[in-house]
Each structure stands twice: as structure tokens, then as C-alpha cells.
Design a protein around this motif. Structure first.
Motif, short mmCIF file in Angstrom:
data_model
loop_
_atom_site.label_atom_id
_atom_site.label_comp_id
_atom_site.label_asym_id
_atom_site.label_seq_id
_atom_site.Cartn_x
_atom_site.Cartn_y
_atom_site.Cartn_z
N LEU A 5 0.85 -1.18 0.00
CA LEU A 5 0.00 0.00 0.00
C LEU A 5 0.89 1.22 0.00
O LEU A 5 1.73 1.40 0.86
N VAL A 6 0.70 2.09 -0.98
CA VAL A 6 1.56 3.24 -1.15
C VAL A 6 0.72 4.50 -1.04
O VAL A 6 -0.34 4.60 -1.65
N GLN A 7 1.22 5.47 -0.30
CA GLN A 7 0.45 6.67 -0.04
C GLN A 7 1.00 7.87 -0.79
O GLN A 7 2.18 8.19 -0.69
N HIS A 8 0.14 8.55 -1.57
CA HIS A 8 0.52 9.83 -2.15
C HIS A 8 0.54 10.89 -1.06
O HIS A 8 -0.03 10.71 0.00
N ARG A 9 1.13 12.03 -1.36
CA ARG A 9 1.02 13.15 -0.44
C ARG A 9 -0.43 13.61 -0.45
O ARG A 9 -0.97 13.93 -1.50
N PRO A 10 -1.08 13.67 0.71
CA PRO A 10 -2.50 14.01 0.74
C PRO A 10 -2.74 15.47 0.38
O PRO A 10 -1.91 16.34 0.64
N HIS A 11 -3.91 15.73 -0.23
CA HIS A 11 -4.31 17.09 -0.50
C HIS A 11 -4.67 17.79 0.80
O HIS A 11 -5.12 17.16 1.76
N LYS A 12 -4.49 19.10 0.82
CA LYS A 12 -4.91 19.86 1.98
C LYS A 12 -6.41 19.78 2.12
O LYS A 12 -7.16 19.95 1.18
N ALA A 13 -6.89 19.50 3.31
CA ALA A 13 -8.32 19.33 3.53
C ALA A 13 -8.76 20.19 4.69
O ALA A 13 -8.01 20.46 5.62
N SER A 14 -10.00 20.64 4.64
CA SER A 14 -10.53 21.48 5.69
C SER A 14 -11.19 20.67 6.79
O SER A 14 -11.46 21.17 7.86
N ALA A 15 -11.50 19.42 6.53
CA ALA A 15 -12.18 18.59 7.51
C ALA A 15 -11.24 18.25 8.66
O ALA A 15 -10.03 18.16 8.49
N THR A 16 -11.80 18.06 9.85
CA THR A 16 -11.01 17.63 10.97
C THR A 16 -10.61 16.18 10.79
O THR A 16 -11.16 15.47 9.95
N SER A 17 -9.65 15.74 11.60
CA SER A 17 -9.20 14.35 11.50
C SER A 17 -10.34 13.39 11.75
O SER A 17 -10.49 12.38 11.06
N ALA A 18 -11.19 13.70 12.75
CA ALA A 18 -12.32 12.82 13.07
C ALA A 18 -13.31 12.77 11.91
O ALA A 18 -13.82 11.71 11.55
N GLU A 19 -13.59 13.94 11.30
CA GLU A 19 -14.53 13.98 10.18
C GLU A 19 -13.98 13.20 8.98
O GLU A 19 -14.72 12.47 8.31
N ALA A 20 -12.68 13.37 8.74
CA ALA A 20 -12.06 12.65 7.62
C ALA A 20 -12.10 11.14 7.84
O ALA A 20 -12.37 10.37 6.92
N GLY A 21 -11.87 10.72 9.09
CA GLY A 21 -11.93 9.31 9.40
C GLY A 21 -13.32 8.73 9.23
O GLY A 21 -13.49 7.62 8.73
N THR A 22 -14.32 9.52 9.63
CA THR A 22 -15.71 9.08 9.48
C THR A 22 -16.08 8.96 8.01
O THR A 22 -16.74 8.01 7.59
N ARG A 23 -15.64 9.93 7.22
CA ARG A 23 -15.96 9.89 5.80
C ARG A 23 -15.28 8.71 5.11
O ARG A 23 -15.88 8.06 4.25
N ALA A 24 -14.04 8.43 5.50
CA ALA A 24 -13.35 7.27 4.93
C ALA A 24 -14.08 5.98 5.29
O ALA A 24 -14.19 5.07 4.46
N ARG A 25 -14.58 5.91 6.51
CA ARG A 25 -15.33 4.71 6.93
C ARG A 25 -16.63 4.60 6.15
O ARG A 25 -17.03 3.49 5.75
N ASP A 26 -17.30 5.73 5.91
CA ASP A 26 -18.52 5.71 5.10
C ASP A 26 -18.21 5.22 3.69
O ASP A 26 -18.99 4.48 3.09
N TRP A 27 -17.08 5.66 3.15
CA TRP A 27 -16.67 5.19 1.82
C TRP A 27 -16.50 3.67 1.82
O TRP A 27 -17.00 2.97 0.95
N ALA A 28 -15.77 3.18 2.82
CA ALA A 28 -15.46 1.75 2.87
C ALA A 28 -16.70 0.90 3.12
O ALA A 28 -16.83 -0.19 2.55
N GLU A 29 -17.60 1.38 3.97
CA GLU A 29 -18.74 0.56 4.39
C GLU A 29 -19.97 0.74 3.51
O GLU A 29 -20.83 -0.13 3.48
#
Length: 266
Positions: A5-29
Motif C-alpha cells: 500500500l503506497v500513499q501519495h502526499r494528501p491534498h490539503k483538507a478542511s475537515a477535521t481528523s475525526a470527520e475525515a476518518g468518518t468519511r473514509a469509513r462511510d466510503w469503505a462501508e
């Protein structure tokens, strides 16, 4: 088999870490599984298996990687979203052979032996720069693969065959539907030679409107609209746009067609 698994440099985001984690989980689930018919159709057509050394651009939370790995492929995943990538790593069972590299496709290799399949399963035709971003990613990846290796690009089908098109209008004017030969044009600019194409039905189905809103918001396609207003307002507008797609039992169903192009490296 080896999973990387290789990670690009992430884009700057306005969401908080918790919000980003929740959104990633919504994507996955919720959302990622909507493209499973596409993954399976491509893998079946290309006979992905034990001899496949796959480089997946925009691997998300790893569902397509997992499917390829169960077919015997050696898989490498690249994504700009560190939260999705963390979930992909979980799906790879915490394998000690998995790597996280901060960089682009070039930092994923060169693999030995070289990759012989590149996939870009994030469909173009929604984001303002998705075609340009895909073209650059492909150019970066071409030098990592064997000669005459297969490359798969994907895009949304005609708007009239994609029920979700109407709901995506909530994303605003930044959404730019791809023209008919967009995949061929990207392939040509990236130095690839077209070698076939296909279409796959990928209906978006959700248990209820709330799940649909969460899944669609997790795509990132509405981020600009959220910045201009707020998340609650955009969510409300998506829910309203989903009205015609609700079934009597409360579920949401939107038929869609996605197109894929098979190309080869020089």
C-alpha cells in the motif's frame, strides 16, 4: 503473495481528523462496494490471477485490491487519502509485507519483477480536474510496468444512463461530465495504445436516504459545495435530489452504467 500500500502526499483538507476518518469509513462501508461489478468484470476479462502484478491507482480503502488478491494477484495500492489507505491496510490483514510510502506511483517501485497491470478504477466525469489528474498518474506509472502491459481506465457512462447524474448536480458547476472519447484521449496523451473497452452496470443501492447521503458525501465530489455553504445544507440538497429514487420500502436505487477502456503500454 505480496500486498503493498503506497500513499501519495494528501491534498490539503478542511475537515477535521475525526470527520475525515468518518468519511473514509462511510466510503469503505457504504460507497466503495457500488463499483464491485466493475472490478469483477475487468478482472474476469483480463484473467487476473497468480501471474498478475497489479498497480492500483486511487485504491481507496482497498476493496478492489482485496478482490484481486483473492484471485491470486500480487497487489500494490496508491491513494492520496491517508484515511482510506489506513482502512485498506486493515483489509490486507495487517500483513508485515505491506508498505506505506509517502509519494507518487514512482515511489511504489520499480517493482521486481515489474508490474504488468495498472488499474484506475476511480471513474472520471465528475471532478473538475479528474481527467488531468488521471493523465498525470498514468504517465508516472508507465515507467514502472513491463512493455505491452495492460492499463485500465474508467469513466461514467452517458448521463441519460446514469440515474446518479441528477444527484451529482448538487455538487455545483465544477462537475464536468466527460465527453464520449475522454478515456481514449487520456490514454493517447499518456502514451498508451487502446486495446478494447466495455460497459458495466453498477447500480447504486442504499438501505435508506441517510445511508445514500453519507455514501455520496464520502466520494469527495461535494467538497466544493460544502466549502461554499456547509455540510448540513449540502446533505439536505442531496436528500431532496434523491426523492425520485426512493422505493416504497424506503430504500434508494439508482441504475448507472460505467465505461472502461483497456490500453497497453508501448
Amino acid at each position: 503473495m505480496t500486498s503493498t500500500l503506497v500513499q501519495h502526499r494528501p491534498h490539503k483538507a478542511s475537515a477535521t481528523s475525526a470527520e475525515a476518518g468518518t468519511r473514509a469509513r462511510d466510503w469503505a462501508e457504504i460507497q466503495e462496494r457500488m463499483l464491485v461489478p466493475l472490478y469483477e468484470a475487468v478482472y474476469e476479462r483480463l484473467e487476473v490471477g497468480a501471474g498478475t502484478r497489479l498497480l492500483a491507482l486511487g485504491c481507496g480503502s482497498g476493496l478492489a485490491l482485496l478482490i484481486a488478491r483473492t484471485r491470486g494477484a500480487t497487489v500494490t495500492g496508491v491513494d492520496t487519502d491517508s484515511d482510506r489507505l489506513a482502512l485498506a491496510r486493515e483489509r490486507m490483514d495487517g500483513s508485515p509485507t505491506a508498505r506505506l510510502v509517502d509519494g507518487g506511483p514512482g515511489d511504489a517501485g520499480p517493482a521486481r519483477p515489474a508490474y504488468n497491470l495498472v488499474t484506475a478504477f476511480q471513474p472520471i466525469g465528475c471532478g473538475a480536474r479528474d481527467a488531468e489528474d488521471l493523465e498525470q498518474a498514468l504517465k508516472d506509472a508507465v515507467g514502472l510496468v513491463e512493455r505491452r502491459s495492460l492499463v485500465v481506465l474508467t469513466g461514467w457512462g452517458p448521463p441519460e444512463r446514469c440515474a446518479t447524474s441528477g444527484v451529482l448536480r448538487v455538487a455545483g458547476e465544477r462537475r464536468r461530465p466527460a465527453h464520449r472519447d475522454a478515456l481514449e484521449d487520456i490514454a493517447a496523451r499518456a502514451g498508451l495504445n487502446p486495446d478494447g473497452s466495455g460497459r458495466v452496470a453498477c447500480p447504486f443501492g442504499y438501505a435508506d436516504v441517510d445511508s445514500a447521503v453519507r455514501g455520496l458525501m464520502s466520494t469527495g465530489l461535494y467538497d466544493a459545495a460544502v466549502r461554499e455553504t456547509d455540510q448540513a445544507q449540502v446533505g439536505k440538497e442531496i436528500a431532496e435530489a434523491l426523492h425520485d429514487h426512493r422505493r416504497p420500502d424506503g430504500t434508494v436505487w439508482m441504475p448507472n452504467v460505467f465505461r472502461y477502456l483497456i490500453a497497453r503500454t508501448p
